[in-house]
Design a protein around this motif. Structure first.
Motif, PDB file in Angstrom:
ATOM      1  N   LEU A 256      -8.937 -72.348  26.534  1.00 16.48           N
ATOM      2  CA  LEU A 256      -9.958 -72.898  27.421  1.00 16.48           C
ATOM      3  C   LEU A 256     -10.654 -74.086  26.773  1.00 16.48           C
ATOM      4  O   LEU A 256     -10.936 -75.091  27.434  1.00 16.48           O
ATOM      5  CB  LEU A 256     -10.972 -71.807  27.787  1.00 16.48           C
ATOM      6  N   GLU A 257     -10.926 -73.995  25.468  1.00 18.37           N
ATOM      7  CA  GLU A 257     -11.555 -75.114  24.769  1.00 18.37           C
ATOM      8  C   GLU A 257     -10.618 -76.319  24.707  1.00 18.37           C
ATOM      9  O   GLU A 257     -11.033 -77.457  24.906  1.00 18.37           O
ATOM     10  CB  GLU A 257     -11.978 -74.684  23.366  1.00 18.37           C
ATOM     11  N   MET A 258      -9.329 -76.056  24.428  1.00 20.31           N
ATOM     12  CA  MET A 258      -8.367 -77.156  24.343  1.00 20.31           C
ATOM     13  C   MET A 258      -8.217 -77.883  25.679  1.00 20.31           C
ATOM     14  O   MET A 258      -8.031 -79.102  25.720  1.00 20.31           O
ATOM     15  CB  MET A 258      -6.998 -76.621  23.908  1.00 20.31           C
ATOM     16  N   LEU A 259      -8.296 -77.127  26.774  1.00 22.84           N
ATOM     17  CA  LEU A 259      -8.103 -77.713  28.098  1.00 22.84           C
ATOM     18  C   LEU A 259      -9.407 -78.171  28.744  1.00 22.84           C
ATOM     19  O   LEU A 259      -9.403 -78.728  29.839  1.00 22.84           O
ATOM     20  CB  LEU A 259      -7.409 -76.696  29.013  1.00 22.84           C
ATOM     21  N   GLY A 260     -10.531 -77.904  28.074  1.00 28.49           N
ATOM     22  CA  GLY A 260     -11.826 -78.300  28.621  1.00 28.49           C
ATOM     23  C   GLY A 260     -12.207 -77.519  29.860  1.00 28.49           C
ATOM     24  O   GLY A 260     -12.831 -78.061  30.776  1.00 28.49           O
ATOM     25  N   LEU A 261     -11.854 -76.224  29.905  1.00 26.36           N
ATOM     26  CA  LEU A 261     -12.096 -75.396  31.085  1.00 26.36           C
ATOM     27  C   LEU A 261     -13.141 -74.328  30.802  1.00 26.36           C
ATOM     28  O   LEU A 261     -13.350 -73.918  29.664  1.00 26.36           O
ATOM     29  CB  LEU A 261     -10.793 -74.709  31.525  1.00 26.36           C
ATOM     30  N   GLN A 262     -13.793 -73.869  31.866  1.00 26.76           N
ATOM     31  CA  GLN A 262     -14.687 -72.731  31.799  1.00 26.76           C
ATOM     32  C   GLN A 262     -13.904 -71.453  32.120  1.00 26.76           C
ATOM     33  O   GLN A 262     -12.798 -71.507  32.660  1.00 26.76           O
ATOM     34  CB  GLN A 262     -15.844 -72.890  32.796  1.00 26.76           C
ATOM     35  N   LEU A 275      -2.761 -80.159  33.487  1.00 29.44           N
ATOM     36  CA  LEU A 275      -1.816 -80.914  32.670  1.00 29.44           C
ATOM     37  C   LEU A 275      -0.946 -81.788  33.572  1.00 29.44           C
ATOM     38  O   LEU A 275      -0.653 -81.421  34.708  1.00 29.44           O
ATOM     39  CB  LEU A 275      -0.937 -79.959  31.857  1.00 29.44           C
ATOM     40  N   PRO A 276      -0.499 -82.933  33.065  1.00 34.32           N
ATOM     41  CA  PRO A 276       0.317 -83.822  33.902  1.00 34.32           C
ATOM     42  C   PRO A 276       1.707 -83.284  34.203  1.00 34.32           C
ATOM     43  O   PRO A 276       2.371 -83.778  35.108  1.00 34.32           O
ATOM     44  CB  PRO A 276       0.386 -85.107  33.067  1.00 34.32           C
ATOM     45  N   LEU A 277       2.170 -82.273  33.462  1.00 26.84           N
ATOM     46  CA  LEU A 277       3.483 -81.694  33.726  1.00 26.84           C
ATOM     47  C   LEU A 277       3.349 -80.495  34.647  1.00 26.84           C
ATOM     48  O   LEU A 277       2.499 -79.640  34.438  1.00 26.84           O
ATOM     49  CB  LEU A 277       4.147 -81.251  32.413  1.00 26.84           C
ATOM     50  N   GLY A 278       4.223 -80.412  35.656  1.00 30.02           N
ATOM     51  CA  GLY A 278       4.227 -79.264  36.540  1.00 30.02           C
ATOM     52  C   GLY A 278       5.005 -78.113  35.960  1.00 30.02           C
ATOM     53  O   GLY A 278       5.656 -78.227  34.907  1.00 30.02           O
ATOM     54  N   LEU A 279       4.955 -76.967  36.661  1.00 28.14           N
ATOM     55  CA  LEU A 279       5.645 -75.770  36.173  1.00 28.14           C
ATOM     56  C   LEU A 279       7.147 -76.008  36.071  1.00 28.14           C
ATOM     57  O   LEU A 279       7.787 -75.572  35.107  1.00 28.14           O
ATOM     58  CB  LEU A 279       5.347 -74.595  37.107  1.00 28.14           C
ATOM     59  N   ALA A 280       7.738 -76.688  37.051  1.00 23.08           N
ATOM     60  CA  ALA A 280       9.180 -76.915  37.029  1.00 23.08           C
ATOM     61  C   ALA A 280       9.589 -77.707  35.792  1.00 23.08           C
ATOM     62  O   ALA A 280      10.575 -77.378  35.110  1.00 23.08           O
ATOM     63  CB  ALA A 280       9.609 -77.640  38.300  1.00 23.08           C
ATOM     64  N   ALA A 281       8.824 -78.766  35.467  1.00 20.24           N
ATOM     65  CA  ALA A 281       9.149 -79.585  34.298  1.00 20.24           C
ATOM     66  C   ALA A 281       8.994 -78.789  33.013  1.00 20.24           C
ATOM     67  O   ALA A 281       9.813 -78.903  32.083  1.00 20.24           O
ATOM     68  CB  ALA A 281       8.255 -80.826  34.267  1.00 20.24           C
ATOM     69  N   LEU A 282       7.954 -77.984  32.933  1.00 12.32           N
ATOM     70  CA  LEU A 282       7.751 -77.161  31.737  1.00 12.32           C
ATOM     71  C   LEU A 282       8.885 -76.162  31.560  1.00 12.32           C
ATOM     72  O   LEU A 282       9.380 -75.941  30.446  1.00 12.32           O
ATOM     73  CB  LEU A 282       6.410 -76.425  31.842  1.00 12.32           C
ATOM     74  N   VAL A 295       1.981 -83.618  25.633  1.00 14.51           N
ATOM     75  CA  VAL A 295       1.374 -84.029  26.899  1.00 14.51           C
ATOM     76  C   VAL A 295       0.014 -84.636  26.596  1.00 14.51           C
ATOM     77  O   VAL A 295      -0.623 -84.297  25.593  1.00 14.51           O
ATOM     78  CB  VAL A 295       1.216 -82.843  27.883  1.00 14.51           C
ATOM     79  N   ARG A 296      -0.419 -85.525  27.457  1.00  9.63           N
ATOM     80  CA  ARG A 296      -1.694 -86.211  27.245  1.00  9.63           C
ATOM     81  C   ARG A 296      -2.736 -85.688  28.232  1.00  9.63           C
ATOM     82  O   ARG A 296      -2.491 -85.661  29.437  1.00  9.63           O
ATOM     83  CB  ARG A 296      -1.524 -87.720  27.409  1.00  9.63           C
ATOM     84  N   ARG A 297      -3.865 -85.250  27.702  1.00 10.63           N
ATOM     85  CA  ARG A 297      -4.944 -84.779  28.553  1.00 10.63           C
ATOM     86  C   ARG A 297      -5.634 -85.956  29.230  1.00 10.63           C
ATOM     87  O   ARG A 297      -5.401 -87.109  28.889  1.00 10.63           O
ATOM     88  CB  ARG A 297      -5.970 -83.992  27.734  1.00 10.63           C
ATOM     89  N   ALA A 298      -6.505 -85.614  30.187  1.00 10.74           N
ATOM     90  CA  ALA A 298      -7.219 -86.661  30.926  1.00 10.74           C
ATOM     91  C   ALA A 298      -8.078 -87.518  30.001  1.00 10.74           C
ATOM     92  O   ALA A 298      -8.299 -88.707  30.266  1.00 10.74           O
ATOM     93  CB  ALA A 298      -8.083 -86.030  32.009  1.00 10.74           C
ATOM     94  N   ASP A 299      -8.582 -86.935  28.877  1.00 11.66           N
ATOM     95  CA  ASP A 299      -9.430 -87.701  27.959  1.00 11.66           C
ATOM     96  C   ASP A 299      -8.622 -88.497  26.938  1.00 11.66           C
ATOM     97  O   ASP A 299      -9.187 -89.120  26.033  1.00 11.66           O
ATOM     98  CB  ASP A 299     -10.411 -86.779  27.239  1.00 11.66           C
ATOM     99  N   GLY A 300      -7.286 -88.467  27.059  1.00  8.63           N
ATOM    100  CA  GLY A 300      -6.441 -89.244  26.156  1.00  8.63           C
ATOM    101  C   GLY A 300      -5.914 -88.483  24.961  1.00  8.63           C
ATOM    102  O   GLY A 300      -5.012 -88.952  24.263  1.00  8.63           O
TER     103      GLY A 300
END
Length: 639
Positions: A256-262, A275-282, A295-300
């Motif tokens: 959760l901390e890595m992804l910036g989520l509550q 994440l910019p990759l979908g389940l199929a790509a993963l 993968v690159r997060r929204a904050d770079g």
């Protein structure tokens, strides 16, 4: 797992001055101590605790109660014990101990140096004791539970002076669904304080969460995350459990901390929104290389991720469908953790984009209209109107005109311009007929014709007008019984009952605390409001005959009665009739022998109010929000 301001020691000189001001003046100069510490001291005072006094009536579980608590938290204890033994080995001979507590602050298990554990036992720092802030004031275990994050409470930072010989560091333990399971704590002699202790206890809590995640989601799709590819597969990795169509169904705190989520993101977001990759790509990458992907997060920032399928199988259909996964919406906002409500929401999702009528059933006040609006807001017609009609609130002489509309001069008193009617107003959107079980039989026949022909003819004649709407009906009646009694048309019953959904009563739901928190955020945005522990316990025991409507009204009144500087909802903030019912309600048999039951807590509240009012019972009753007769009865019971 971010730490609060309590993770930093307050300089001893400022702390001495703070305690002097607190004891002599009852207030603190701004900035004298950390805001988190000051907030905890304020909560402790609100609980009626005196810094230089003992802990009157502090509960302690009996052997049987502790055994039941250990059985109830078996998974937590079994996964925590090996980590606690490892942790204990690291701090051996440092006058310290390792403690595990449950979400109520009850100490479940403890290990440590024999000499120190004997000294700690004198202040009840031993299994069975309850270290919630309500009973022990500011302390690492209770304050970590209150703040939901890791804390250090050192020496005189403890609210009660008798605990000032301790230095304690504690970190919450959260299950993969985001629910607080308990707290891991290291307590020792204050002279042995070390700033690394907090990091040690936080890391150990993460190890426990890691084990709990693997035990719960070992056969599911698991997304492993780390800032470096070499970190994948270690205890420092983030872990996310995914459903077959890509929804986040579990996560550890690190992820959760890595992804910036509550924590609230669990169960409400699909991985593509994070994440910019979908389940199929993963999945394709995992099958092809088994190597982490950058993968690159929204904050770079860059994250390395790897998807493990475990023993789960994902069909090609599910993978192909995953890019269309439904985002968080109005229905998702209604999911606050109750299993029955989650099932109802899941069933509704399957039909809201299909021409299937919904029939919502449940007691008055369970939120049928709220659920109907959420279905509308989550469906393909959300851009159209939502028209709600309460069939029980309209006089029988007006319901026909209200629903079907009328031409000018159709009847005495008709408007000169006529009216289209609520059914025509719902064209392109959703028509919600609340309390349809109260609709007169004659109107039932006309409604049936509209539903069959998908057109409506206004009163006074004229050409039929085509209508297109999604129908949702609701009732607190048992329509099948109404049909058998001849009060409801059987053919209409089958027309409106495309899918029947029963909304659970509030007393049957297991998410009361989450509902209260959600309502308080909506009723008092920007204010961090909480229920006093004894009030929260009373809420959980109450049957709530008015369901969500009653709960919302009680909280709205409480927010209105609170002062600008208050954040704790106590008895005095509740309506008189509700407070009387809550304080006077009987307890179930299985909790009547508990030292922490509602009766003890209510009695403690009564005694505090009488003391604060200098024996003036009228004033005490006013502070409690109850009548004098109720107060007299409670005092007789206490005697």
């Amino acid at each position: 797992m971010a730490a609060t301001a309590l993770a930093t020691r307050t300089p001893s000189g400022r702390l001495r001055e703070a305690r002097r001001q607190w004891l002599e003046e009852g207030e603190l100069a701004h900035g004298l101590i950390a805001p988190g510490l000051q907030a905890s001291w304020c909560r402790s005072r609100a609980f009626g605790l005196a810094p230089d006094g003992r802990t009157p009536g502090a509960p302690h579980a009996s052997g049987a109660q502790l055994a039941r608590a250990l059985e109830h938290r078996r998974a937590l204890v079994s996964h925590a014990r090996p980590v606690m033994e490892f942790l204990c080995a690291q701090i051996r001979d440092s006058n310290s101990m390792v403690i595990l507590a449950d979400p109520q602050g009850m100490l479940l298990h403890a290990l440590g140096d024999a000499g120190f554990t004997d000294k700690a036992a004198r202040v009840a720092l031993r299994p069975g004791a309850i270290w919630h802030e309500q009973w022990r004031g500011t302390n690492a275990i209770g304050t970590a539970l209150a703040d939901g994050t890791a804390v250090v409470v050192h020496g005189a930072e403890h609210y009660l002076e008798r605990n000032a010989f301790l230095t304690c560091a504690a970190a919450p333990i959260v299950d993969p669904a985001g629910h607080l399971l308990g707290v891991l704590d290291i307590s020792g002699d204050h002279r042995g304080y070390h700033p690394h202790t907090l990091g040690l206890v936080r890391s150990s809590a993460c190890m426990i969460e890691h084990q709990l995640f693997e035990a719960h989601h070992g056969s599911a799709l698991r997304l492993r995350l780390h800032a470096q590819p070499e970190g994948i597969g270690t205890v420092t990795e983030g872990l996310v459990a995914l459903s077959d169509d890509g929804w986040i169904v579990g996560a550890n705190t690190v992820a959760l901390e890595m992804l910036g989520l509550q924590r609230s993101a669990i169960g409400t977001l699909c991985i593509e929104r994070v994440l910019p990759l979908g389940l199929a790509a993963l999945l394709n990458n995992g099958r092809a290389t088994r190597l982490p992907t950058a993968v690159r997060r929204a904050d770079g920032a860059t994250l390395w991720v790897r998807l493990d399928s475990g023993r789960a199988s994902v069909s090609s259909t599910a993978v192909a469908r995953s890019p269309k996964a439904t985002p968080a919406d109005a229905l998702a906002a209604l999911d606050t953790g109750d299993a029955a409500m989650q099932a109802v929401i899941g069933r509704a999702r399957r039909v809201i984009d299909k021409p299937i009528a919904l029939l919502l059933q449940g007691e008055s006040g369970v939120g049928k209209e709220l659920f109907a609006r959420a279905c509308h807001g989550s469906g393909p017609r959300r851009g159209g109107p939502f028209i709600a009609v309460n069939c029980a609130a309209l006089p029988e002489t007006l319901i026909e005109a209200e629903l079907f509309g009328y031409r000018p001069g159709a009847f005495t008193g008709a408007g000169r311009d006529g009216a289209p009617g609520r059914i025509r107003e719902a064209h392109g959107g959703t028509l919600f007929l609340d309390e349809i079980g109260d609709m007169p039989l004659a109107m039932q026949a006309r409604l049936l014709r509209v539903l069959q022909e998908r057109s409506v003819t206004p009163l006074g004649g004229g050409k039929p007008v085509a209508v297109d709407f999604h129908l949702i009906c609701a009732t607190h009646r048992r329509l099948r019984e109404e049909v058998d009694a001849g009060r409801f048309r059987e053919d209409l019953y089958y027309r409106i009952n495309g899918l029947a959904l029963a909304l659970p009563a509030l007393r049957e739901r297991g998410d009361l605390s989450a509902l209260v928190a959600t309502m308080l955020r909506e009723l008092a945005p920007g204010r961090d409001m909480l229920l006093a522990p004894e009030v929260a316990v009373a809420f959980s025991r109450f049957r709530w005959p008015g369901n969500l409507r009653q709960l919302c009204n009680v909280l709205r009144t409480a927010c209105a009665l609170m002062g600008d500087d208050e954040c704790l909802i106590d008895w005095s903030h509740l309506p008189d009739d509700v407070a009387e019912e809550l304080i006077g309600q009987p307890l179930p048999r299985d909790v009547q022998d508990s030292d922490t039951d509602l009766r003890l807590q209510a009695g403690r509240c009564v005694q505090q109010a009488v003391r604060a009012s200098n024996g003036n019972l009228s004033e005490a009753a006013r502070r409690l929000g109850i009548s004098r007769n109720t107060l007299y009865r409670k005092l007789r019971e206490l005697e």
